[in-house]
Motif scaffolding. Structure first.
Motif, PDB file in Angstrom:
ATOM      1  N   PRO A 268     -55.735 -24.862   2.820  1.00  0.00           N
ATOM      2  CA  PRO A 268     -55.233 -23.624   3.429  1.00  0.00           C
ATOM      3  C   PRO A 268     -53.800 -23.818   3.912  1.00  0.00           C
ATOM      4  N   LEU A 269     -53.002 -22.796   3.779  1.00  0.00           N
ATOM      5  CA  LEU A 269     -51.610 -22.885   4.181  1.00  0.00           C
ATOM      6  C   LEU A 269     -51.458 -22.709   5.680  1.00  0.00           C
ATOM      7  N   PRO A 270     -50.692 -23.587   6.324  1.00  0.00           N
ATOM      8  CA  PRO A 270     -50.381 -23.349   7.733  1.00  0.00           C
ATOM      9  C   PRO A 270     -49.428 -22.168   7.846  1.00  0.00           C
ATOM     10  N   ASP A 271     -49.433 -21.509   9.003  1.00  0.00           N
ATOM     11  CA  ASP A 271     -48.490 -20.428   9.236  1.00  0.00           C
ATOM     12  C   ASP A 271     -47.157 -21.013   9.666  1.00  0.00           C
ATOM     13  N   PRO A 272     -46.060 -20.589   9.006  1.00  0.00           N
ATOM     14  CA  PRO A 272     -44.746 -21.079   9.432  1.00  0.00           C
ATOM     15  C   PRO A 272     -44.483 -20.688  10.880  1.00  0.00           C
ATOM     16  N   GLN A 273     -44.002 -21.641  11.639  1.00  0.00           N
ATOM     17  CA  GLN A 273     -43.636 -21.389  13.027  1.00  0.00           C
ATOM     18  C   GLN A 273     -42.121 -21.398  13.137  1.00  0.00           C
ATOM     19  N   ALA A 274     -41.605 -20.506  13.931  1.00  0.00           N
ATOM     20  CA  ALA A 274     -40.153 -20.447  14.093  1.00  0.00           C
ATOM     21  C   ALA A 274     -39.659 -21.746  14.709  1.00  0.00           C
ATOM     22  N   PRO A 275     -38.797 -22.495  14.020  1.00  0.00           N
ATOM     23  CA  PRO A 275     -38.301 -23.763  14.554  1.00  0.00           C
ATOM     24  C   PRO A 275     -37.230 -23.525  15.598  1.00  0.00           C
ATOM     25  N   ALA A 276     -36.839 -24.608  16.252  1.00  0.00           N
ATOM     26  CA  ALA A 276     -35.770 -24.526  17.235  1.00  0.00           C
ATOM     27  C   ALA A 276     -34.485 -24.070  16.566  1.00  0.00           C
TER      28      ALA A 276
END
Length: 278
Positions: A268-276
């Motif tokens: 399953p694909l992780p959800d992209p999280q907004a990076p710093a």
């Protein structure tokens, strides 16, 4: 030093690192296999990674002939896989490499297991072209200014300042690599090959499970191309990397690499999280 032979006899340099299912990594226009250096080890931990130098780049031969096209580059990639003894492979292509990967998957479905298309486009006339301000920035008469414009299209200002170079995505030989500069005629032929790419009618033939990745701030190859590709390829998944420019796979590797690895491994694909902020 391994070399494959293309259909026309051109010698094509390639290299393999790692063990496991084969993964062909395809670099951008006018770039050689060093494009993947910043992230290749992460993929080689799970796959037998294969990288190559396009004709006209790196250690491959540089014919000044009318043999440069994205379908032609796909045939070159098949020659590399054959020389490496690989019947089928996962394929991850970015930028022009993504254009080439489209032809590989559409025209040679038995050779592509899973497909990742990064920061790429279906090509004209259906794709979204970069704006005139981008084109003007890249053809400035001052080479240093044009190079700086390319860096800004690839990376956020913060990352570029912290990294400092050398950068592997600018089409320049890396210091100490022993690679001669790319000839002007080969650069022009690469540019023409990429500009003439049009796989729109072929995209629905892609049968391999496909993931489309793109940075949300990419103006070099506008982000709007990503949903076009995902909508045209049956069953394709789409993930955008927040804040990323064209070299999303390098600067935002902490987001992009887990996405690509999960997809290639059928997880399953992780959800992209907004990076710093960069």
């Amino acid at each position: 030093m391994p070399f494959a032979r293309a259909q026309d006899g051109t010698a094509l340099y390639y290299d393999t690192v790692g063990a496991g299912p084969p993964l062909l990594l395809l670099s951008g226009q006018s770039n050689d296999h060093h494009w993947w250096d910043p992230v290749r080890a992460d993929f080689a931990a799970a796959f037998r990674t294969v990288v190559m130098d396009w004709r006209g780049t790196g250690l491959s031969e540089r014919p000044d002939t009318d043999t440069y096209s994205t379908p032609g580059f796909a045939r070159d990639a098949l020659a590399v896989l054959a020389d490496a003894g690989i019947e089928s492979a996962h394929v991850y292509g970015t930028s022009m490499g993504g254009r080439v990967a489209q032809w590989l998957a559409a025209d040679h479905p038995g050779r592509v297991r899973r497909l990742v298309l990064g920061c790429t486009s279906p090509g004209s006339p259906h794709g979204i072209e970069r704006g005139p301000e981008v084109r003007r920035a890249l053809v400035q008469p001052d080479p240093a200014a044009a190079r700086q414009a390319l860096i800004e299209l690839m990376y956020t200002p913060g990352y570029a300042a912290r990294h400092g170079g050398p950068f592997t995505t600018l089409g320049e030989p890396l210091p100490g690599s022993g690679t001669p500069p790319m000839p002007g005629y080969a650069r022009r032929r690469h540019l023409r090959a990429s500009a003439l790419h049009d796989a729109w009618d072929a995209l629905p033939r892609i049968a391999a499970p496909t993931l489309v990745l793109h940075g949300t701030e990419d103006t070099f190859n506008p982000t709007a191309n990503a949903p076009l590709l995902a909508g045209r390829i049956p069953g394709a998944q789409l993930r955008l990397v927040p804040g990323a420019r064209h070299a999303y796979f390098e600067e935002f590797a902490d987001v992009a690499t887990p996405l690509a690895l999960a997809f290639l491994q059928g997880r399953p694909l992780p959800d992209p999280q907004a990076p710093a902020a960069g």
